[in-house]
Design an enzyme around this catalytic site. Structure first.
Site, PDB file in Angstrom:
ATOM      1  N   CYS A 173      -3.615 -12.458 -15.112  1.00 16.05           N
ATOM      2  CA  CYS A 173      -3.414 -12.017 -16.495  1.00 16.05           C
ATOM      3  C   CYS A 173      -4.679 -11.505 -17.167  1.00 16.05           C
ATOM      4  CB  CYS A 173      -2.803 -13.152 -17.316  1.00 16.05           C
ATOM      5  SG  CYS A 173      -1.108 -13.537 -16.810  1.00 16.05           S
ATOM      6  N   GLU A 204       0.833  -1.189   0.000  1.00 18.03           N
ATOM      7  CA  GLU A 204       0.000   0.000   0.000  1.00 18.03           C
ATOM      8  C   GLU A 204       0.868   1.240   0.000  1.00 18.03           C
ATOM      9  OE1 GLU A 204      -2.228   1.114   3.544  1.00 18.03           O
ATOM     10  OE2 GLU A 204      -1.360  -0.597   4.588  1.00 18.03           O
TER      11      GLU A 204
END
Length: 345
Positions: free
Chosen positions: A134, A108
């Site tokens: 993906c 983060e």
């Protein structure tokens, strides 16, 4: 007692969303498969694996890696600016940014905040990361299209930047170890096919942009019983390649067959698939009975660039597409999930 999951596709249709532009940026440093195998020569010899494995099995000749002074975040911002310019959309009008990268420097904050700042988007632009292996870029497009269709925003930009350097370096060093056996080596083989790159796409309302490429909708389908077949981090990606291919093909075929009555995808003008390897592409072409001439490939030059591979391939193909062509974006993401999205070019 464990509940048996129901089988079926999730189907989405859009009536007023268009792809306005797609752009990509590639690293300048080229890493050949021969170079990677030269670093692994002692291990290949010890395990009795013939040289040329990456070319022969995966069909990957080379891939790109970021050079000194380059980074995935800077390249993603460049791709985003290029996509906005080509779409004729000012950054101040963007209402949503979705970052779909697998690569990230830290947990983060989100990667999206850095890209939001770098692109100079307004404070009113919602921004967040979407992770779906993906399939991330297609998932991001689908989510953004829904928000445009609902009237929440006018424009969205979907971005992706991948950096395969750390995972490749870590994998090569580990595979040099004397304790690595043949099975362990092959379980990490897919890591050696990865490449780096960045891409961006801008979506908007079709009624405001008749020159755009309509996003008609598509399907997604999950087979999450296979969630342990491909597990990756910066330390490495570990794959049961045979089971992954088998499960992925079953998933694609199931989704394809169920979609057939409503979506006429057997006669598309172009199939933009997620770029993995020659084995993967050949299997998808055979299973779905696609015309191989309509399936462009970029993995020999760029390797598997994760979620960026579909927009990178579409960007390379866009100059050869004509108005009215039907284009299908399709892929499988580890987990497993599959997605197919139709565009009217």
């Amino acid at each position: 007692m464990r509940r048996v999951p129901l089988a079926g596709n999730a189907t989405t249709r859009f009536s007023n969303v268009s792809l306005l532009s797609v752009a990509s940026v590639l690293p300048t440093r080229v890493t050949s498969s021969d170079d990677i195998e030269s670093r692994l020569a002692p291990a290949l010899q010890r395990l009795k694996l013939r040289p040329g494995l990456l070319r022969r099995v995966a069909g990957v000749i080379e891939r790109r890696n970021w050079a000194v002074g380059e980074s995935s975040e800077d390249a993603t911002i460049t791709a985003g600016n290029r996509a906005l310019r080509e779409a004729g959309v000012d950054a101040s009008d963007v209402g949503l940014l979705i970052n779909t990268s697998v690569s990230r420097k830290h947990l983060e904050p989100s990667v999206a905040v850095t890209l939001h700042h770098g692109l100079g988007l307004p404070t009113s632009a919602v921004n967040f990361d979407v992770a779906n292996a993906c399939l991330g870029f297609v998932s991001g497009m689908n989510l953004a299209a829904g928000m445009i269709e609902a009237g929440q925003i006018r424009y969205a930009i979907i971005v992706n930047g991948e950096d395969a350097d750390d995972i490749q370096v870590n994998t090569i060093e580990r595979l040099k170890g004397q304790q690595i056996g043949r099975d362990a080596f092959m379980s990490e083989f897919a890591s050696l096919t990865l490449g780096s790159g960045a891409a961006a796409a801008v979506l908007g309302r079709a009624d405001e942009h008749p020159e755009g490429h309509r996003i008609l909708g598509g399907v997604t389908r999950a087979a999450t019983q296979f969630h342990e077949l491909c597990v990756g981090s910066v330390d490495g990606m570990f794959t049961d390649a045979k089971a992954l291919l088998r499960g992925g093909l079953d998933l694609v075929v199931s989704a394809w067959k169920e979609a057939a009555p409503d979506w006429k995808w057997s006669s598309m003008d172009r199939y933009i698939t997620h770029q993995v390897s020659s084995v993967h592409t050949g299997a998808i072409v055979k299973a779905a009975k696609l015309d191989r001439a309509k399936v462009p490939i970029t993995f020999p030059e760029y390797g598997n660039v994760g979620p960026a591979s579909i927009p990178i391939t579409l960007d390379r193909e866009k100059q050869s597409l004509s108005r009215g062509d039907r284009v299908l974006l399709m892929g499988v993401g580890s987990g497993l999930n599959t997605a197919m999205m139709e565009l009217a070019w």
